[in-house]
Design an enzyme around this catalytic site. Structure first.
Site, PDB file in Angstrom:
ATOM      1  CD  GLU A 186      48.192   8.406  44.501  1.00 16.34           C
ATOM      2  OE1 GLU A 186      48.714   9.540  44.663  1.00 16.34           O
ATOM      3  OE2 GLU A 186      47.984   7.622  45.453  1.00 16.34           O
ATOM      4  CB  ALA A 244      48.591   0.793  44.802  1.00 17.48           C
ATOM      5  N   GLY A 288      49.790   4.994  47.681  1.00 17.89           N
ATOM      6  CA  GLY A 288      49.176   4.144  48.702  1.00 17.89           C
ATOM      7  C   GLY A 288      50.048   3.992  49.934  1.00 17.89           C
ATOM      8  CD  GLU A 343      46.037   7.009  49.081  1.00 22.87           C
ATOM      9  OE1 GLU A 343      46.487   6.077  48.387  1.00 22.87           O
ATOM     10  OE2 GLU A 343      44.987   7.596  48.823  1.00 22.87           O
TER      11      GLU A 343
HETATM   12  C1  HXC Z   1      55.299  -1.631  41.503  1.00 23.43           C
HETATM   13  C2  HXC Z   1      57.276  -0.521  41.874  1.00 23.43           C
HETATM   14  C3  HXC Z   1      56.597   0.578  42.451  1.00 23.43           C
HETATM   15  C4  HXC Z   1      55.171   0.496  42.535  1.00 23.43           C
HETATM   16  C5  HXC Z   1      58.709   0.996  42.471  1.00 23.43           C
HETATM   17  N1  HXC Z   1      58.578  -0.215  41.918  1.00 23.43           N
HETATM   18  N2  HXC Z   1      57.521   1.503  42.802  1.00 23.43           N
HETATM   19  N3  HXC Z   1      56.626  -1.609  41.405  1.00 23.43           N
HETATM   20  N4  HXC Z   1      54.580  -0.617  42.038  1.00 23.43           N
HETATM   21  N5  HXC Z   1      54.438   1.458  43.087  1.00 23.43           N
HETATM   22  C6  HXC Z   1      59.629  -1.108  41.416  1.00 23.43           C
HETATM   23  C7  HXC Z   1      60.217  -0.603  40.102  1.00 23.43           C
HETATM   24  O1  HXC Z   1      59.407  -0.970  39.009  1.00 23.43           O
HETATM   25  C8  HXC Z   1      61.548  -1.297  40.109  1.00 23.43           C
HETATM   26  O2  HXC Z   1      61.345  -2.654  39.720  1.00 23.43           O
HETATM   27  C9  HXC Z   1      61.940  -1.303  41.583  1.00 23.43           C
HETATM   28  O3  HXC Z   1      60.720  -1.109  42.302  1.00 23.43           O
HETATM   29  C10 HXC Z   1      62.885  -0.178  41.942  1.00 23.43           C
HETATM   30  O4  HXC Z   1      62.340   1.031  41.482  1.00 23.43           O
HETATM   31  P1  HXC Z   1      63.169   2.154  40.721  1.00 23.43           P
HETATM   32  O5  HXC Z   1      62.207   3.057  40.068  1.00 23.43           O
HETATM   33  O6  HXC Z   1      64.208   1.514  39.855  1.00 23.43           O
HETATM   34  O7  HXC Z   1      63.904   2.869  41.955  1.00 23.43           O
HETATM   35  P2  HXC Z   1      64.370   4.390  42.028  1.00 23.43           P
HETATM   36  O8  HXC Z   1      65.005   4.831  40.752  1.00 23.43           O
HETATM   37  O9  HXC Z   1      65.181   4.477  43.267  1.00 23.43           O
HETATM   38  O10 HXC Z   1      63.022   5.248  42.205  1.00 23.43           O
HETATM   39  C11 HXC Z   1      62.246   5.096  43.377  1.00 23.43           C
HETATM   40  C12 HXC Z   1      60.845   5.729  43.172  1.00 23.43           C
HETATM   41  C13 HXC Z   1      60.218   5.151  41.881  1.00 23.43           C
HETATM   42  C14 HXC Z   1      60.982   7.267  43.046  1.00 23.43           C
HETATM   43  C15 HXC Z   1      60.017   5.411  44.414  1.00 23.43           C
HETATM   44  O11 HXC Z   1      60.290   3.736  41.975  1.00 23.43           O
HETATM   45  C16 HXC Z   1      58.787   5.530  41.686  1.00 23.43           C
HETATM   46  O12 HXC Z   1      58.472   6.665  41.301  1.00 23.43           O
HETATM   47  N6  HXC Z   1      57.888   4.565  41.910  1.00 23.43           N
HETATM   48  C17 HXC Z   1      56.469   4.765  41.678  1.00 23.43           C
HETATM   49  C18 HXC Z   1      55.845   5.584  42.773  1.00 23.43           C
HETATM   50  C19 HXC Z   1      54.360   5.818  42.523  1.00 23.43           C
HETATM   51  O13 HXC Z   1      53.971   6.330  41.471  1.00 23.43           O
HETATM   52  N7  HXC Z   1      53.553   5.400  43.467  1.00 23.43           N
HETATM   53  C20 HXC Z   1      52.089   5.572  43.370  1.00 23.43           C
HETATM   54  C21 HXC Z   1      51.502   4.332  42.813  1.00 23.43           C
HETATM   55  S1  HXC Z   1      49.791   4.543  42.562  1.00 23.43           S
HETATM   56  P3  HXC Z   1      62.197  -3.362  38.550  1.00 23.43           P
HETATM   57  O14 HXC Z   1      61.551  -4.690  38.392  1.00 23.43           O
HETATM   58  O15 HXC Z   1      62.101  -2.470  37.377  1.00 23.43           O
HETATM   59  O16 HXC Z   1      63.588  -3.409  39.130  1.00 23.43           O
HETATM   60  C22 HXC Z   1      49.112   4.325  44.054  1.00 23.43           C
HETATM   61  C23 HXC Z   1      47.623   4.439  44.072  1.00 23.43           C
HETATM   62  C24 HXC Z   1      47.076   4.138  45.409  1.00 23.43           C
HETATM   63  O17 HXC Z   1      49.739   4.117  45.012  1.00 23.43           O
HETATM   64  C25 HXC Z   1      45.607   4.146  45.310  1.00 23.43           C
HETATM   65  C26 HXC Z   1      44.890   3.274  46.220  1.00 23.43           C
HETATM   66  C27 HXC Z   1      45.336   2.932  47.495  1.00 23.43           C
END
Ligand code: HXC
Length: 251
Positions: free
Chosen positions: A134, A68, A111, A114
């Site tokens: 999460e 998400a 997400g 999911e």
């Molecule tokens: C918004 C995101 C994002 C996310 C990545 N980005 N994941 N933006 N929401 N979930 C954005 C980053 O901010 C960054 O933007 C760009 O994508 C590239 O990401 P990097 O981190 O620089 O890439 P990398 O170093 O290759 O790492 C990849 C990654 C990491 C390991 C996937 O991005 C990461 O850990 N992302 C978060 C994953 C996460 O926690 N997902 C769960 C979310 S909670 P900028 O602008 O800085 O370049 C969730 C809840 C669901 O999903 C519940 C209900 C359905």
């Protein structure tokens, strides 16, 4: 004229298949509300289009979807998410009649994982990584991960993923039975599978999807009864009268 979208691409790689590609590469296909609204609309259009027999969902090489949208979520308060039933529309895709195949490359996190689990079949490329991170954000899965993972891989493995946030590889996910298989050229393979499914009778395909999914909800006795009744019902269809097996038997 086909509908224009900003966050997804929609195409027909074969006349009977809709391919939906997440298109927020800079955000690793983070599943923002606008993206989800578009996704639901495209899915609904494909579901009601008589020419379409199956749907494929995919992302990019680097990310199916990294979860998400964290930027959208970070300032939200309890009252807001509760009153507005935040992410409630995520469930819409589980009510589709036509089969949906996820073709996963790269990250399928939170997400994103999911969403893949909401699909009927998951194919993954060797680069795919699945996880529920999460817990590292002080939240828990909210799109069904805690429930569907238990069904897919059992309590202990589901608990490990949800409590540690560890990512698993495509190979591990395959070994655990979380996905159907690992393959190169995952989108092509998914489209091939979707085209094959779309070549079958639509009524029996939809009925088959419905009875398999009922196994999530029903007791064994109720599920067996539902399957039998649905099976009986198919004897009223033209497809059954034209079915290959029955033709062979009659010859
Ligand atoms: C918004 C995101 C994002 C996310 C990545 N980005 N994941 N933006 N929401 N979930 C954005 C980053 O901010 C960054 O933007 C760009 O994508 C590239 O990401 P990097 O981190 O620089 O890439 P990398 O170093 O290759 O790492 C990849 C990654 C990491 C390991 C996937 O991005 C990461 O850990 N992302 C978060 C994953 C996460 O926690 N997902 C769960 C979310 S909670 P900028 O602008 O800085 O370049 C969730 C809840 C669901 O999903 C519940 C209900 C359905």
């Amino acid at each position: 004229m086909s509908t224009q979208y900003e966050n997804i691409l929609v195409s027909n790689p074969s006349p009977s298949v809709t391919l939906i590609t997440f298109n927020r590469p800079k955000a690793l296909n983070a599943l923002s509300t606008p993206l989800f609204l578009e996704l639901n609309r495209a899915l609904s259009e494909a579901d009601t289009d008589q020419k379409i027999g199956a749907i494929v969902l995919t992302g990019s090489e680097k990310a199916f979807a990294a979860g998400a949208d964290i930027k959208e979520m970070k300032d939200k308060e309890f009252a807001d998410v509760y009153k507005n039933n935040f992410l409630e529309n995520w469930g819409e895709m589980t009510r589709l009649k036509k089969p949906v195949i996820a073709a996963v490359s790269g990250y399928a996190l939170g997400g994103g994982c999911e969403l893949a689990l909401m699909c009927d079949i998951i194919l993954a490329s060797p680069t795919a990584k699945f996880g529920q991170p999460e817990i590292n954000l002080g939240i828990i899965p909210g799109g069904g991960g805690s429930q569907r993972l238990v069904h897919a891989i059992g309590k202990s493995r589901a608990m490990e993923l949800v409590l540690t946030g560890r990512q698993v590889t495509a190979q591990e996910a395959e070994q655990w039975g979380m996905i159907s298989r690992v393959t190169e050229n995952v989108v092509d393979e998914a489209v091939k599978m979707a085209t094959d499914i779309a070549s079958k009778g639509q009524i029996s395909v939809q009925a088959a999807k419905e009875v398999v999914n009922a196994a999530y909800e029903l007791t064994l006795a109720e599920g067996l009864r539902f399957e039998r009744r649905t099976f009986h019902g198919l004897f009223a269809t033209k497809d059954q009268k034209e079915g290959k097996f029955f033709v062979v038997v009659q010859v």
